[in-house]
Design a protein around this motif. Structure first.
Motif, mmCIF file in Angstrom:
data_model
loop_
_atom_site.group_PDB
_atom_site.id
_atom_site.type_symbol
_atom_site.label_atom_id
_atom_site.label_comp_id
_atom_site.label_asym_id
_atom_site.label_seq_id
_atom_site.Cartn_x
_atom_site.Cartn_y
_atom_site.Cartn_z
ATOM 1 N N SER A 352 0.808 -1.219 0.000
ATOM 2 C CA SER A 352 0.000 0.000 0.000
ATOM 3 C C SER A 352 0.845 1.273 0.000
ATOM 4 O O SER A 352 0.300 2.369 -0.006
ATOM 5 N N VAL A 353 2.149 1.105 0.015
ATOM 6 C CA VAL A 353 3.002 2.287 -0.179
ATOM 7 C C VAL A 353 3.159 2.469 -1.683
ATOM 8 O O VAL A 353 3.701 1.611 -2.371
ATOM 9 N N LYS A 354 2.626 3.593 -2.189
ATOM 10 C CA LYS A 354 2.554 3.730 -3.650
ATOM 11 C C LYS A 354 3.110 5.076 -4.111
ATOM 12 O O LYS A 354 3.467 5.930 -3.310
ATOM 13 N N GLY A 355 3.133 5.217 -5.417
ATOM 14 C CA GLY A 355 3.426 6.504 -6.036
ATOM 15 C C GLY A 355 4.777 7.088 -5.672
ATOM 16 O O GLY A 355 5.785 6.394 -5.671
ATOM 17 N N LYS A 356 4.739 8.375 -5.356
ATOM 18 C CA LYS A 356 5.963 9.105 -5.135
ATOM 19 C C LYS A 356 6.741 8.563 -3.934
ATOM 20 O O LYS A 356 7.959 8.417 -3.969
ATOM 21 N N ARG A 357 5.950 8.248 -2.894
ATOM 22 C CA ARG A 357 6.592 7.777 -1.676
ATOM 23 C C ARG A 357 7.347 6.467 -1.951
ATOM 24 O O ARG A 357 8.476 6.271 -1.511
ATOM 25 N N ARG A 358 6.704 5.616 -2.722
ATOM 26 C CA ARG A 358 7.322 4.346 -3.050
ATOM 27 C C ARG A 358 8.605 4.569 -3.859
ATOM 28 O O ARG A 358 9.641 3.981 -3.586
ATOM 29 N N ASN A 359 8.481 5.448 -4.864
ATOM 30 C CA ASN A 359 9.655 5.717 -5.702
ATOM 31 C C ASN A 359 10.811 6.258 -4.885
ATOM 32 O O ASN A 359 11.966 5.895 -5.107
ATOM 33 N N ASN A 360 10.458 7.141 -3.958
ATOM 34 C CA ASN A 360 11.479 7.683 -3.064
ATOM 35 C C ASN A 360 12.199 6.582 -2.305
ATOM 36 O O ASN A 360 13.424 6.554 -2.234
ATOM 37 N N ILE A 361 11.379 5.695 -1.733
ATOM 38 C CA ILE A 361 11.967 4.613 -0.935
ATOM 39 C C ILE A 361 12.858 3.740 -1.813
ATOM 40 O O ILE A 361 13.991 3.416 -1.450
ATOM 41 N N LEU A 362 12.348 3.416 -2.995
ATOM 42 C CA LEU A 362 13.134 2.556 -3.881
ATOM 43 C C LEU A 362 14.463 3.214 -4.240
ATOM 44 O O LEU A 362 15.507 2.560 -4.298
ATOM 45 N N GLU A 363 14.394 4.518 -4.452
ATOM 46 C CA GLU A 363 15.600 5.234 -4.818
ATOM 47 C C GLU A 363 16.605 5.257 -3.658
ATOM 48 O O GLU A 363 17.785 4.959 -3.824
ATOM 49 N N GLU A 364 16.089 5.593 -2.483
ATOM 50 C CA GLU A 364 16.978 5.665 -1.321
ATOM 51 C C GLU A 364 17.524 4.297 -0.921
ATOM 52 O O GLU A 364 18.579 4.185 -0.308
ATOM 53 N N TYR A 366 18.185 2.014 -3.185
ATOM 54 C CA TYR A 366 19.171 1.696 -4.204
ATOM 55 C C TYR A 366 20.460 2.476 -3.989
ATOM 56 O O TYR A 366 21.556 1.969 -4.221
ATOM 57 N N ASN A 367 20.329 3.738 -3.535
ATOM 58 C CA ASN A 367 21.580 4.471 -3.331
ATOM 59 C C ASN A 367 22.145 4.298 -1.920
ATOM 60 O O ASN A 367 23.135 4.909 -1.561
ATOM 61 N N GLY A 368 21.471 3.474 -1.116
ATOM 62 C CA GLY A 368 22.064 3.094 0.167
ATOM 63 C C GLY A 368 21.729 3.993 1.341
ATOM 64 O O GLY A 368 22.239 3.795 2.437
ATOM 65 N N GLU A 369 20.850 4.989 1.124
ATOM 66 C CA GLU A 369 20.502 5.873 2.240
ATOM 67 C C GLU A 369 19.707 5.155 3.318
ATOM 68 O O GLU A 369 19.828 5.456 4.490
ATOM 69 N N ILE A 370 18.855 4.230 2.867
ATOM 70 C CA ILE A 370 18.058 3.482 3.845
ATOM 71 C C ILE A 370 18.913 2.354 4.410
ATOM 72 O O ILE A 370 19.523 1.580 3.673
ATOM 73 N N ASN A 371 18.957 2.260 5.740
ATOM 74 C CA ASN A 371 19.734 1.197 6.367
ATOM 75 C C ASN A 371 18.899 -0.042 6.639
ATOM 76 O O ASN A 371 19.376 -1.166 6.559
ATOM 77 N N LEU A 372 17.625 0.211 7.001
ATOM 78 C CA LEU A 372 16.779 -0.912 7.394
ATOM 79 C C LEU A 372 15.430 -0.753 6.724
ATOM 80 O O LEU A 372 14.746 0.251 6.920
ATOM 81 N N LEU A 373 15.066 -1.734 5.921
ATOM 82 C CA LEU A 373 13.765 -1.703 5.256
ATOM 83 C C LEU A 373 12.862 -2.748 5.895
ATOM 84 O O LEU A 373 13.214 -3.924 5.977
ATOM 85 N N ILE A 374 11.691 -2.275 6.338
ATOM 86 C CA ILE A 374 10.736 -3.197 6.942
ATOM 87 C C ILE A 374 9.561 -3.326 5.994
ATOM 88 O O ILE A 374 9.161 -2.344 5.370
ATOM 89 N N GLY A 375 9.023 -4.531 5.860
ATOM 90 C CA GLY A 375 7.890 -4.643 4.953
ATOM 91 C C GLY A 375 7.277 -6.023 4.938
ATOM 92 O O GLY A 375 7.622 -6.896 5.728
ATOM 93 N N THR A 376 6.326 -6.174 4.033
ATOM 94 C CA THR A 376 5.747 -7.484 3.791
ATOM 95 C C THR A 376 6.582 -8.124 2.681
ATOM 96 O O THR A 376 7.661 -7.639 2.361
ATOM 97 N N HIS A 377 6.032 -9.184 2.062
ATOM 98 C CA HIS A 377 6.814 -9.799 0.991
ATOM 99 C C HIS A 377 7.025 -8.848 -0.186
ATOM 100 O O HIS A 377 7.739 -9.170 -1.119
ATOM 101 N N ALA A 378 6.390 -7.665 -0.114
ATOM 102 C CA ALA A 378 6.633 -6.637 -1.131
ATOM 103 C C ALA A 378 8.124 -6.320 -1.251
ATOM 104 O O ALA A 378 8.589 -5.901 -2.304
ATOM 105 N N VAL A 379 8.870 -6.546 -0.183
ATOM 106 C CA VAL A 379 10.290 -6.193 -0.234
ATOM 107 C C VAL A 379 11.118 -7.175 -1.068
ATOM 108 O O VAL A 379 12.259 -6.888 -1.384
ATOM 109 N N ILE A 380 10.542 -8.340 -1.404
ATOM 110 C CA ILE A 380 11.353 -9.235 -2.237
ATOM 111 C C ILE A 380 10.934 -9.213 -3.702
ATOM 112 O O ILE A 380 11.401 -9.983 -4.509
#
Ligand code: ADP
Ligand code: MG
Length: 696
Positions: A352-364, A366-380
């Motif tokens: 349910s994380v969609k659109g801009k917010r999702r793109n932001n997360i994916l980008e961060e 990919y560039n390593g800004e996010i240290n810990l990603l929590i989620g459902t199987h959406a993360v795989i």
């Protein structure tokens, strides 16, 4: 090419047309498919019944006689029907067909000697056979006395391919491959475990002369399936242990900072021990595949966080997967709180994380800004790309098989360390299969100060004091869960439902705020309600079992379960685990009708007697068999099981695992000629499930 892999269309008795049907409706295209299409039952054909001895309620029988006449009764409806009168001299029966009428009249003639097989039904005192199986008997031929195989046939094959034909072509295939079939197990295993040769076993599965033959054949084939299943699991685990893993040697400032400033309580000894075990894995240079088993409330989340901090300290990203959105959100919130003031970035990714917010997360990400990603199987999902994933935590999973875990390995050049956490104790044989590739750590201690939850079982309307109990807890500032088995009223059931219950509860407790939570709500709404309850803005949470797993609100002290008889033990235990998370006394109240089956009554008793998850799991198995667990487990296997069953064949599984272990030990590099057959066969078995990843 092996003769067994030849297409069935070249087989005697098949031809292109039948080959098409076999492929379309039974997924049989090669001799192998045909030979491994095992009967689902066998019919004892040693006896021929007389028509005057037929009675209502008889199972499969065979009678020998002649057709006297055919009639096609005029029909008012659309469906045509063909009827024949059949006699053996002692009486008459009716044979009835609704499909394939033309074929029947062409094939069978009045006066011809036939053997009829089927289950008699009685209309107006007269026996009839609907769509019987028919065999034409040659002049004076003896009826074969045998166990006759019955195969699953699609309804679409009615009148086009018969049981008899399937069994005939199967027999032809067996004759064709005689002396040409390759043994599919190494000789050493065949002799050590006293197994039958493959050829004899295939014969025995299709055409056993007696039940002993069937038993030996089945034993060998079950053993073989379980052997290859275990071989795959062990091979995989062995390979992982050889394969290089990320090296996390240091305990850095995040871990230390957390330990000194953030840790809200002393770790239990069990928690410390498990963290130590993980640290040792992290520093071994090999990939970790570890399972943490710990009862509900034993503090697994904190252990996961400590391990995650080590990984981040060493410059890697971490992901944490939960089975539901609510749980993922809960973890996200908990971990944010736990890590206040620490320089790490944690994000939440669900579908349910969609659109801009999702793109932001994916980008961060990919560039390593996010240290810990929590989620459902959406993360795989494949489009989720990490910069440097080093460690993956899978929480509360019994929904994740060996195969699904493997998809994680593709997330980095070297497979990340994997930590699986479960609160569901499972029987040994299931563990061997589901978690057979994992090392196990156990948290066998609850945090101190927990008062055992008191559990009571009441019948509806029995306890007039209940309302007072609820009121007095609420007056103390505590919160309450009330669980319903249904969301809405349902004309097919007289269960209490959440919607009505919600209204009633709002009326009963006008001075308190009530939240509502169920699976049909939008994720954002769910999150909102959960947030309100977690922050004590609302006092009562009326919910379905969406709150079953993982939800953590320490101020909640009562778990009231409506229609507790509708829930299994494991589920009740999970639900109960939502309370007793703080230092206050907590209660679990099970409400049921008075009329209960013996099993259900026993379930309630067990819940009242113990809070020990392991005892409950064992009792659950005794009462109910492994049921659902087995289903999810079986569907998550790397190899399809046709004749064996991971729980019913538990003892055989242990033997098969032992045999597989010997092979891995003797031939770890898959090079020895005497075991070549194993590796070839394994490849073949896995190839049939190559598109597994599409399913998961
Ligand atoms: P589970 O093992 O069921 O996932 P959680 O990790 O949710 O359990 O922990 C249950 C509760 O216990 C949480 O509120 C958590 O903060 C608390 N907790 C965890 N470890 C300790 C500890 N060592 N001492 C006291 N409380 C703890
Ligand atoms: Mg948990």
């Amino acid at each position: 090419m092996d003769i067994i892999d030849q297409e069935v269309k070249y087989l005697k008795g098949v031809g292109p047309q039948r080959a098409e049907l076999l492929k379309k409706y039974l997924k049989i295209s090669t001799n192998r498919d045909l030979l491994y299409n095992f009967p689902y039952k066998y019919i004892d054909r040693t006896e021929i019944m007389k028509i005057n001895n037929l009675v209502d309620g008889m199972d499969y029988v065979q009678i020998k006689g002649r057709i006297v006449d055919f009639i096609e009764p005029p029909t008012t409806g659309r469906k045509k029907r063909l009827q024949a009168t059949f006699t053996d001299g002692t009486g008459f029966v009716e044979l009835v067909w609704f499909n394939g009428l033309k074929y029947i009249t062409e094939q069978y003639k009045v006066g011809q000697e036939l053997l009829i097989l089927g289950r008699p039904s009685f209309y107006n005192g007269r026996p009839s056979f609907v769509h019987p199986e028919i065999e034409q008997l040659k002049q004076n031929a003896e009826v074969k006395k045998e166990m006759s195989p019955r195969y699953h046939l699609s309804e679409k094959l009615e009148g086009r391919i018969s049981q008899r034909q399937i069994s005939d072509i199967t027999r032809n295939a067996l004759e064709l491959i005689k002396d040409r079939i390759r043994e599919t197990l190494p000789q050493s295993i065949i002799s050590e475990y006293k197994l039958q040769e493959i050829y004899a076993s295939l014969w025995g599965m299709h055409f056993p002369k007696n039940s002993n033959e069937l038993v030996s054949a089945r034993y060998r084939l079950k053993f073989e399936e379980l052997f290859y299943l275990q071989l795959e699991i062990l091979r995989y685990s062995h390979q992982r242990k050889q394969s290089k893993g990320f090296y996390f040697p240091k305990i850095g400032h995040l871990f230390h900072g957390f330990y000194e400033n953030n840790l809200p309580f002393e770790l239990t000894n069990a928690q410390k021990r498990v963290v130590k075990e993980v640290r040792a894995d992290f520093a071994s240079g090999k990939q970790m595949n570890r399972l943490i088993q710990g009862d509900v409330g034993s503090g697994k989340t904190l252990v996961a966080l400590l391990c995650a901090l080590i990984a981040i300290d060493n410059g890697y990203q971490v992901c944490m997967m939960a089975p539901t959105e609510i749980l993922a959100e809960q973890h996200f919130k908990t971990l944010l709180e736990f890590t206040t003031g620490l320089p790490i970035k944690i994000e939440l990714l669900t579908s349910s994380v969609k659109g801009k917010r999702r793109n932001n997360i994916l980008e961060e990400l990919y560039n390593g800004e996010i240290n810990l990603l929590i989620g459902t199987h959406a993360v795989i999902e494949p489009n989720v790309k990490f910069n440097n994933l080093g460690f993956c935590i899978i929480d509360e999973q019994h929904r994740f098989g060996v195969k699904q875990r493997a998809t994680l390995w593709e997330k980095n050049k070297i497979p990340p360390h994997i930590l699986v956490m479960t609160a569901t104790p499972i029987p040994r044989t299931l563990a061997m299969t589901l978690y057979g590739d994992l090392d196990v750590s156990v948290i066998d201690e609850l945090p101190p100060g927990r008062k055992p939850i008191q559990t009571r079982h009441y019948y509806f309307n029995q306890n007039s004091n209940l309302l007072n109990v609820l009121n007095s807890e609420l007056a103390k500032g505590r919160q309450i869960y009330i669980v319903y088995p249904l969301i809405e009223e349902n004309e097919h059931s007289d269960l209490l439902d959440l919607e009505n219950g919600y209204e009633k509860i709002c009326k009963l407790f006008p001075q308190y705020k009530v939240s509502k939570l169920h699976g049909k709500m939008k994720p954002a709404e769910k999150e909102e309600e959960m947030k309100k309850f977690a922050s004590a803005e609302t006092h009562i949470l009326v919910a379905t079992t969406v709150i079953e797993v993982g939800v953590n609100v320490p101020n909640a002290t009562i778990m009231l379960i409506q229609h507790a008889e509708r829930f299994g033990l494991a589920q009740l235990h999970q639900l109960r685990g939502r309370v007793g998370r703080g230092a206050a006394n907590s209660y679990c109240i099970l409400l049921t009708p008075f009329e209960l089956s013996a099993h259900t009554r026993r379930r309630m008793e067990i819940m009242v007697e113990t809070t020990d998850g392991f005892i409950i799991a064992e009792e659950d198995l005794k009462l109910r068999g492994p049921g659902d667990l087995e289903g999810t487990a079986q569907s998550g296997l790397p190899i399809d099981l046709k004749v064996s069953n991971i729980t019913r064949d538990a003892d055989l599984m242990a033997l098969a695992r032992q045999a597989a272990y010997q092979v891995i030990q003797s031939d770890p590099n898959e090079q020895l000629p005497q075991f070549a057959v194993c590796w070839q066969q394994l490849k073949l078995l896995k190839k049939q499930f190559a598109n597994y990843s599409e399913i998961s």
